[in-house]
Design a protein around this motif. Structure first.
Motif, mmCIF file in Angstrom:
data_model
loop_
_atom_site.group_PDB
_atom_site.id
_atom_site.type_symbol
_atom_site.label_atom_id
_atom_site.label_comp_id
_atom_site.label_asym_id
_atom_site.label_seq_id
_atom_site.Cartn_x
_atom_site.Cartn_y
_atom_site.Cartn_z
ATOM 1 N N LYS A 37 0.933 -1.320 0.131
ATOM 2 C CA LYS A 37 -0.026 0.046 -0.037
ATOM 3 C C LYS A 37 0.762 1.270 0.014
ATOM 4 C CE LYS A 37 -3.907 -2.382 0.190
ATOM 5 N NZ LYS A 37 -4.753 -2.387 -1.026
ATOM 6 N N LYS A 38 2.211 1.171 -0.041
ATOM 7 C CA LYS A 38 2.896 2.447 -0.337
ATOM 8 C C LYS A 38 3.154 2.735 -1.993
ATOM 9 C CE LYS A 38 4.657 2.458 3.905
ATOM 10 N NZ LYS A 38 4.537 3.657 4.793
ATOM 11 N N PHE A 39 3.483 3.935 -1.971
ATOM 12 C CA PHE A 39 3.749 4.427 -3.314
ATOM 13 C C PHE A 39 4.739 3.479 -3.986
ATOM 14 C CE2 PHE A 39 5.205 6.989 -6.881
ATOM 15 C CZ PHE A 39 3.865 7.308 -7.523
ATOM 16 N N SER A 40 4.528 3.064 -5.198
ATOM 17 C CA SER A 40 5.299 2.168 -6.010
ATOM 18 C C SER A 40 5.773 2.768 -7.364
ATOM 19 C CB SER A 40 4.796 0.885 -5.996
ATOM 20 O OG SER A 40 3.561 0.527 -6.809
ATOM 21 N N VAL A 41 6.853 2.486 -7.851
ATOM 22 C CA VAL A 41 7.393 2.805 -9.006
ATOM 23 C C VAL A 41 8.037 1.599 -9.669
ATOM 24 C CG1 VAL A 41 9.209 4.276 -10.442
ATOM 25 C CG2 VAL A 41 8.001 5.078 -8.379
ATOM 26 N N ILE A 42 7.629 1.178 -10.840
ATOM 27 C CA ILE A 42 8.054 0.088 -11.751
ATOM 28 C C ILE A 42 8.175 0.686 -12.953
ATOM 29 C CG2 ILE A 42 6.711 -1.627 -10.139
ATOM 30 C CD1 ILE A 42 4.984 -2.274 -12.530
ATOM 31 N N GLY A 43 9.330 0.170 -13.646
ATOM 32 C CA GLY A 43 9.733 0.518 -14.995
ATOM 33 C C GLY A 43 10.511 -0.500 -15.715
ATOM 34 N N LYS A 51 -1.815 -1.692 -14.288
ATOM 35 C CA LYS A 51 -0.885 -0.749 -13.969
ATOM 36 C C LYS A 51 -1.353 0.167 -12.867
ATOM 37 C CE LYS A 51 -2.532 2.349 -17.767
ATOM 38 N NZ LYS A 51 -2.496 3.260 -18.864
ATOM 39 N N GLU A 52 -2.741 0.085 -12.802
ATOM 40 C CA GLU A 52 -3.546 0.990 -11.679
ATOM 41 C C GLU A 52 -3.162 0.499 -10.229
ATOM 42 O OE1 GLU A 52 -5.388 1.381 -15.444
ATOM 43 O OE2 GLU A 52 -5.257 -0.281 -14.254
ATOM 44 N N ASN A 53 -2.641 -0.840 -10.167
ATOM 45 C CA ASN A 53 -2.116 -1.376 -8.855
ATOM 46 C C ASN A 53 -0.874 -0.749 -8.457
ATOM 47 O OD1 ASN A 53 -4.065 -3.374 -10.129
ATOM 48 N ND2 ASN A 53 -3.198 -4.652 -8.497
ATOM 49 N N PHE A 54 0.020 0.183 -9.128
ATOM 50 C CA PHE A 54 1.242 0.706 -8.942
ATOM 51 C C PHE A 54 1.001 2.329 -9.010
ATOM 52 C CE2 PHE A 54 1.452 -3.684 -10.944
ATOM 53 C CZ PHE A 54 2.461 -4.153 -10.075
ATOM 54 N N GLY A 55 1.948 2.922 -7.974
ATOM 55 C CA GLY A 55 1.936 4.193 -8.219
ATOM 56 C C GLY A 55 2.152 4.985 -9.410
ATOM 57 N N TYR A 56 3.359 4.330 -10.171
ATOM 58 C CA TYR A 56 3.924 5.093 -11.372
ATOM 59 C C TYR A 56 4.516 3.762 -12.265
ATOM 60 C CZ TYR A 56 6.202 7.948 -14.689
ATOM 61 O OH TYR A 56 6.671 8.769 -15.759
ATOM 62 N N VAL A 57 4.044 3.845 -13.373
ATOM 63 C CA VAL A 57 4.516 2.923 -14.403
ATOM 64 C C VAL A 57 5.416 3.510 -15.495
ATOM 65 C CG1 VAL A 57 4.186 0.696 -15.838
ATOM 66 C CG2 VAL A 57 2.714 1.233 -13.769
ATOM 67 N N SER A 58 6.569 3.210 -15.506
ATOM 68 C CA SER A 58 7.192 3.759 -16.672
ATOM 69 C C SER A 58 7.845 2.802 -17.511
ATOM 70 C CB SER A 58 8.488 4.659 -16.131
ATOM 71 O OG SER A 58 9.403 5.065 -16.962
ATOM 72 N N LEU A 59 7.737 3.174 -18.951
ATOM 73 C CA LEU A 59 8.402 2.099 -19.889
ATOM 74 C C LEU A 59 10.206 2.278 -19.923
ATOM 75 C CD1 LEU A 59 5.872 2.889 -22.982
ATOM 76 C CD2 LEU A 59 6.166 0.854 -21.735
ATOM 77 N N SER A 60 10.640 3.360 -19.514
ATOM 78 C CA SER A 60 12.021 3.403 -19.420
ATOM 79 C C SER A 60 12.752 2.531 -18.085
ATOM 80 C CB SER A 60 12.496 5.015 -19.191
ATOM 81 O OG SER A 60 12.123 5.516 -18.169
ATOM 82 N N GLY A 61 13.466 1.912 -18.264
ATOM 83 C CA GLY A 61 14.003 1.100 -17.206
ATOM 84 C C GLY A 61 15.256 1.553 -16.612
ATOM 85 N N GLY A 62 16.489 1.638 -17.097
ATOM 86 C CA GLY A 62 17.510 2.228 -16.939
ATOM 87 C C GLY A 62 17.692 3.660 -16.865
ATOM 88 N N ALA A 63 17.086 4.278 -17.773
ATOM 89 C CA ALA A 63 16.929 5.643 -17.587
ATOM 90 C C ALA A 63 16.247 6.336 -16.361
ATOM 91 C CB ALA A 63 16.196 6.263 -19.005
ATOM 92 N N LEU A 64 14.957 5.405 -16.195
ATOM 93 C CA LEU A 64 14.302 5.890 -14.821
ATOM 94 C C LEU A 64 15.057 5.864 -13.618
ATOM 95 C CD1 LEU A 64 11.673 6.626 -13.503
ATOM 96 C CD2 LEU A 64 11.232 4.151 -13.316
ATOM 97 N N GLU A 65 15.963 4.560 -13.532
ATOM 98 C CA GLU A 65 16.685 4.479 -12.569
ATOM 99 C C GLU A 65 17.731 5.828 -12.232
ATOM 100 O OE1 GLU A 65 18.503 0.646 -12.553
ATOM 101 O OE2 GLU A 65 16.709 -0.367 -12.771
ATOM 102 N N GLU A 124 21.429 10.988 -11.705
ATOM 103 C CA GLU A 124 22.551 11.227 -12.747
ATOM 104 C C GLU A 124 21.802 11.870 -13.773
ATOM 105 O OE1 GLU A 124 23.366 6.918 -13.811
ATOM 106 O OE2 GLU A 124 23.476 6.508 -11.870
ATOM 107 N N LYS A 125 22.636 12.666 -14.603
ATOM 108 C CA LYS A 125 22.505 13.558 -15.863
ATOM 109 C C LYS A 125 22.011 12.457 -17.027
ATOM 110 C CE LYS A 125 24.893 17.725 -14.397
ATOM 111 N NZ LYS A 125 25.642 18.828 -14.856
ATOM 112 N N LEU A 126 21.028 12.661 -17.572
ATOM 113 C CA LEU A 126 20.786 12.059 -18.670
ATOM 114 C C LEU A 126 21.191 12.555 -20.006
ATOM 115 C CD1 LEU A 126 17.125 10.817 -17.681
ATOM 116 C CD2 LEU A 126 19.310 9.650 -17.330
ATOM 117 N N PRO A 127 21.809 12.026 -20.654
ATOM 118 C CA PRO A 127 22.230 12.805 -22.142
ATOM 119 C C PRO A 127 21.225 13.526 -22.842
ATOM 120 C CG PRO A 127 23.397 10.695 -21.936
ATOM 121 C CD PRO A 127 22.387 10.582 -20.780
#
Length: 86
Positions: free
Chosen positions: A15-21, A36-50, A56-59
Motif C-alpha cells: 500500500k506504499k507508493f510504488s514505481v516500476i519500470g 498498471k492501476e495497482n502501482f503508483g507509477y509505471v514507466s516504460l524506461s528502465g535504466g533511464a528511470l533508475e 544522474e544526468k541523462l544525455p
C-alpha cells in the motif's frame, strides 16, 4: 516467474507508493494479469528511470539544456516524500 509474481504481489500489498519500470517489467506485469492501476507509477524506461531517480544526468536532457534541478515538480515532490524502512 514465481519470484516476479510474488514481488508484484508484495509491492501491491504494501500500500506504499510504488514505481516500476522497464519494458520487461511491464511485459511481465501484463502477462501475469496485474494492472498498471495497482502501482503508483509505471514507466516504460528502465535504466533511464533508475538513472533519473539516482540523480544522474541523462544525455538527452543535457542535450536539450535541461538541468537535473529542473526535473518535473511531480518527481521532486514524489521522491522527496517517499518513506523508506529498513
Amino acid at each position: 516467474c514465481y519470484g516476479t509474481r510474488e514481488l508484484f504481489r508484495a509491492i501491491i500489498k504494501s500500500k506504499k507508493f510504488s514505481v516500476i519500470g522497464g519494458g520487461h517489467t511491464i511485459a511481465a506485469m501484463k502477462k501475469m494479469g496485474f494492472k498498471k492501476e495497482n502501482f503508483g507509477y509505471v514507466s516504460l524506461s528502465g535504466g533511464a528511470l533508475e538513472s533519473f531517480v539516482a540523480g544522474e544526468k541523462l544525455p538527452g536532457l543535457v542535450a536539450l539544456g535541461i538541468e537535473y534541478s529542473e526535473r518535473p515538480k511531480f518527481f521532486t515532490k514524489l521522491f522527496s516524500s517517499l518513506e523508506y524502512s529498513n
